[in-house]
Design a protein around this motif. Structure first.
Motif, PDB file in Angstrom:
ATOM      1  N   LEU A 331      50.512  26.442  54.837  1.00 34.92           N
ATOM      2  CA  LEU A 331      51.174  26.253  56.124  1.00 34.92           C
ATOM      3  C   LEU A 331      50.768  27.270  57.170  1.00 34.92           C
ATOM      4  O   LEU A 331      50.992  27.063  58.363  1.00 34.92           O
ATOM      5  CB  LEU A 331      52.700  26.300  55.926  1.00 34.92           C
ATOM      6  N   GLU A 332      50.190  28.380  56.746  1.00 33.62           N
ATOM      7  CA  GLU A 332      49.744  29.415  57.672  1.00 33.62           C
ATOM      8  C   GLU A 332      48.313  29.807  57.334  1.00 33.62           C
ATOM      9  O   GLU A 332      47.981  30.061  56.179  1.00 33.62           O
ATOM     10  CB  GLU A 332      50.651  30.654  57.597  1.00 33.62           C
ATOM     11  N   ALA A 357      50.942  16.524  47.388  1.00 29.18           N
ATOM     12  CA  ALA A 357      50.123  16.130  48.530  1.00 29.18           C
ATOM     13  C   ALA A 357      50.467  14.723  49.008  1.00 29.18           C
ATOM     14  O   ALA A 357      50.436  14.447  50.203  1.00 29.18           O
ATOM     15  CB  ALA A 357      48.644  16.196  48.161  1.00 29.18           C
ATOM     16  N   MET A 358      50.827  13.835  48.066  1.00 29.48           N
ATOM     17  CA  MET A 358      51.131  12.450  48.440  1.00 29.48           C
ATOM     18  C   MET A 358      52.643  12.239  48.424  1.00 29.48           C
ATOM     19  O   MET A 358      53.321  12.421  49.405  1.00 29.48           O
ATOM     20  CB  MET A 358      50.390  11.492  47.510  1.00 29.48           C
ATOM     21  N   TYR A 359      53.178  11.891  47.271  1.00 28.09           N
ATOM     22  CA  TYR A 359      54.627  11.774  47.119  1.00 28.09           C
ATOM     23  C   TYR A 359      54.940  11.846  45.631  1.00 28.09           C
ATOM     24  O   TYR A 359      54.080  11.542  44.790  1.00 28.09           O
ATOM     25  CB  TYR A 359      55.171  10.486  47.757  1.00 28.09           C
ATOM     26  N   LEU A 405      43.903  10.789  52.601  1.00 26.88           N
ATOM     27  CA  LEU A 405      44.669  11.928  52.099  1.00 26.88           C
ATOM     28  C   LEU A 405      44.588  13.100  53.072  1.00 26.88           C
ATOM     29  O   LEU A 405      45.605  13.721  53.397  1.00 26.88           O
ATOM     30  CB  LEU A 405      44.159  12.350  50.718  1.00 26.88           C
ATOM     31  N   GLU A 406      43.411  13.407  53.563  1.00 27.49           N
ATOM     32  CA  GLU A 406      43.274  14.549  54.472  1.00 27.49           C
ATOM     33  C   GLU A 406      43.990  14.297  55.797  1.00 27.49           C
ATOM     34  O   GLU A 406      44.580  15.215  56.374  1.00 27.49           O
ATOM     35  CB  GLU A 406      41.792  14.844  54.686  1.00 27.49           C
ATOM     36  N   ALA A 410      47.143  16.619  57.128  1.00 27.20           N
ATOM     37  CA  ALA A 410      47.155  17.245  58.461  1.00 27.20           C
ATOM     38  C   ALA A 410      48.468  16.945  59.180  1.00 27.20           C
ATOM     39  O   ALA A 410      49.036  17.820  59.855  1.00 27.20           O
ATOM     40  CB  ALA A 410      45.972  16.744  59.281  1.00 27.20           C
ATOM     41  N   ARG A 411      48.969  15.713  59.022  1.00 29.70           N
ATOM     42  CA  ARG A 411      50.240  15.351  59.678  1.00 29.70           C
ATOM     43  C   ARG A 411      51.425  16.044  59.014  1.00 29.70           C
ATOM     44  O   ARG A 411      52.308  16.584  59.684  1.00 29.70           O
ATOM     45  CB  ARG A 411      50.429  13.830  59.627  1.00 29.70           C
TER      46      ARG A 411
END
Length: 513
Positions: A331-332, A357-359, A405-406, A410-411
């Motif tokens: 996140l940073e 990363a997905m769910y 996925l990427e 990003a979102r």
């Protein structure tokens, strides 16, 4: 409960076991036959009579009779009815008839058989069951680590990949004789997972985490725990030491203790694993670490310690397992290079999952294996999982290869930053003096440390009663434990953070009484 003459059946229409009425009738009749209560040659009442007396549909009774007939417990004679088959009433031992009744009142328990258990079975009998303590509990605020923003996932696009994969699978021919006649290299490849998906994962790991690998080294599995269990079985003998971080994920403990390993915990501080405390004698066969985002503390292993860990492992002959469970959710700053990226001798086993990363429902994990381990893993998998279901892996591979996925990451990183910031602000406003928040530069949880003497298990229970699900820190330690709460922010809407922390504050206050 309703009973009928001649046939000992009692129905529980609110069965706690979830048994259907037909299954209850079948189970109780079968038990009565096996125990001798219904003798060979006895005629069962017609289905319409039983149905009327029990107050059920005739089809329900007929279904139970059909199951008994298929298993040979009863037989039918045209125009005469249904009868108990000869011999089946002597299945049990004299004086100790087994009972298969579905209600506790009817159960007559026989002594368990004297079965010799393996050493492995004896070991796992003493291990705690690893389950989510809040499973099945409804909550207003779910702050468990690992629970993400499922509503932000691109469901329409994902369904297109899944649908396309299902259509392809239905049309694909079944290869004849592949297992028997394919070269070893092809069989090894097939046992590791769909090649296209493994290629997509390998390319993504190189782009996102600087992990050195190719598709031939990637194994796909249903969960990280499955990977750990397989590796522990291949690499550990009973009594051998395994180095773990302290505190660390209890799934690590279970996988290796089941194989008889002796766990050696090394302290984690603000810069990660204390490499100055690594043992210089009695080298552990394995070391398992979470360098990019230590679980549960959230700290990052400093670069100099990463280098020191690799040098120590090389000198001691120790294999490192790197669990990068949420490394893609930095996140940073820029994503950190994985420990495997620094490994130029193929000595680090890199494992990860796409559940973050997905769910969470995408129970897909992967491992990057050293070349010397690939065939052994394939052979081990062949002994227990020769025909895994790969259709979800195919869909994931296409999802990654197309860049979805990427784009999703990003979102969702922006979403998680906002939710983290809201949680931290609410902790400062509502829990000042009660909780000290740890680092939150990566992942979707942070550690809130509690004052010494505060029972974090009691706080967890009190919070759940107030609709807030959190996870206690103390069970993740070996030996002396510190008190704290793991606070996930992945599923916490920003506008709910203050209310959730206010409720959590009341729960902590109760635990301090």
């Amino acid at each position: 409960m309703q009973a009928i003459a001649q046939v000992p059946v009692a129905l529980d229409r609110e069965s706690a076991t979830g048994q259907s009425l037909a299954r209850q009738i079948y189970s109780q009749l079968r038990a009565a036959i096996v125990s001798g209560e219904l003798r060979a040659g006895s005629r069962l009442p017609p289905t319409r009579v039983v149905a009327a007396q029990l107050g059920v549909a005739r089809l329900t009774v007929a279904t139970a009779y059909d199951w008994l007939r298929e298993e040979g417990f009863v037989y039918g004679r045209v125009g005469a009815g249904t009868f108990v088959a000869p011999g089946v009433d002597r299945v049990g031992q004299p004086g100790e008839p087994p009972s298969l009744a579905s209600t506790p009142a009817q159960q007559r328990r026989a002594p368990p058989p004297k079965v010799h258990l393996s050493a492995w079975a004896e070991r796992i009998a003493g291990l705690p069951l690893i389950t989510d303590e809040h499973t099945g509990r409804a909550a207003r605020f779910d702050l468990r680590p690992g629970v993400g923003a499922a509503e932000k996932f691109p469901w329409p696009r994902w369904r297109q990949y899944v649908t396309a994969e299902e259509a392809t699978r239905r049309q694909a021919p079944i290869p004849a004789g592949r297992d028997a006649f394919a070269p070893d290299r092809e069989r090894v490849d097939a046992l590791l997972g769909p090649h296209e998906a493994r290629h997509a994962i390998a390319a993504w790991l190189w782009r996102s985490r600087a992990v050195r690998c190719d598709a031939a080294q990637v194994m796909i599995a249903s969960s990280v725990q499955q990977v750990l269990t397989l590796l522990a079985r291949l690499l550990i003998e009973p009594g051998e030491p395994v180095l773990i971080e302290n505190p660390s994920y209890v799934g690590f403990h279970a996988a290796f203790e089941a194989e008889g390993a002796v766990l050696d915990g090394v302290v984690v501080d603000a810069h990660g694993l204390r490499t100055d405390l690594l043992p210089d004698a009695h080298a552990p066969r394995l070391a398992i670490v979470t360098p990019s985002h230590q679980y549960p503390t959230g700290v990052t292993l400093a670069l100099e310690r990463r280098v020191a860990l690799l040098q120590w492992a090389r000198a001691m002959g120790t294999v490192i397992i790197e669990d990068d469970y949420d490394g893609e959710l930095r996140l940073e700053g820029q994503p950190l290079e994985a420990l495997r990226g620094l490994d130029d001798r193929d000595e680090v086993i890199y494992i990860g999952t796409l559940a973050k990363a997905m769910y969470p429902a995408v129970r897909l994990a992967y491992a990057v294996l050293p070349g010397w381990l690939v065939e052994l893993v394939a052979r081990a998998r062949a002994t227990s999982e020769r025909h895994p279901i790969w259709h979800e892996a195919h869909a994931v591979g296409r999802f990654i290869a197309d860049g979805e996925l990427e784009r999703h990451l990003a979102r969702v990183r922006r979403v998680y930053r906002s939710r983290r910031d809201a949680l931290l602000a609410s902790i400062r406003a509502e829990l000042d003096g009660l909780v000290m928040a740890g680092p939150a530069d990566a992942g979707i949880h942070l550690l809130g440390r509690l004052a010494d003497g505060v029972n974090d298990l009691a706080a967890t229970r009190a919070a759940a009663e107030r609709g807030v699900l959190v996870t206690a820190l103390s069970p993740l330690y070996r030996g002396h434990a510190h008190s704290g709460l793991l606070l996930g922010f992945g599923a916490l809407a920003e506008e709910d953070a203050t209310t959730a922390m206010r409720a959590l504050g009341r729960a902590i206050a109760l635990a301090m009484l």
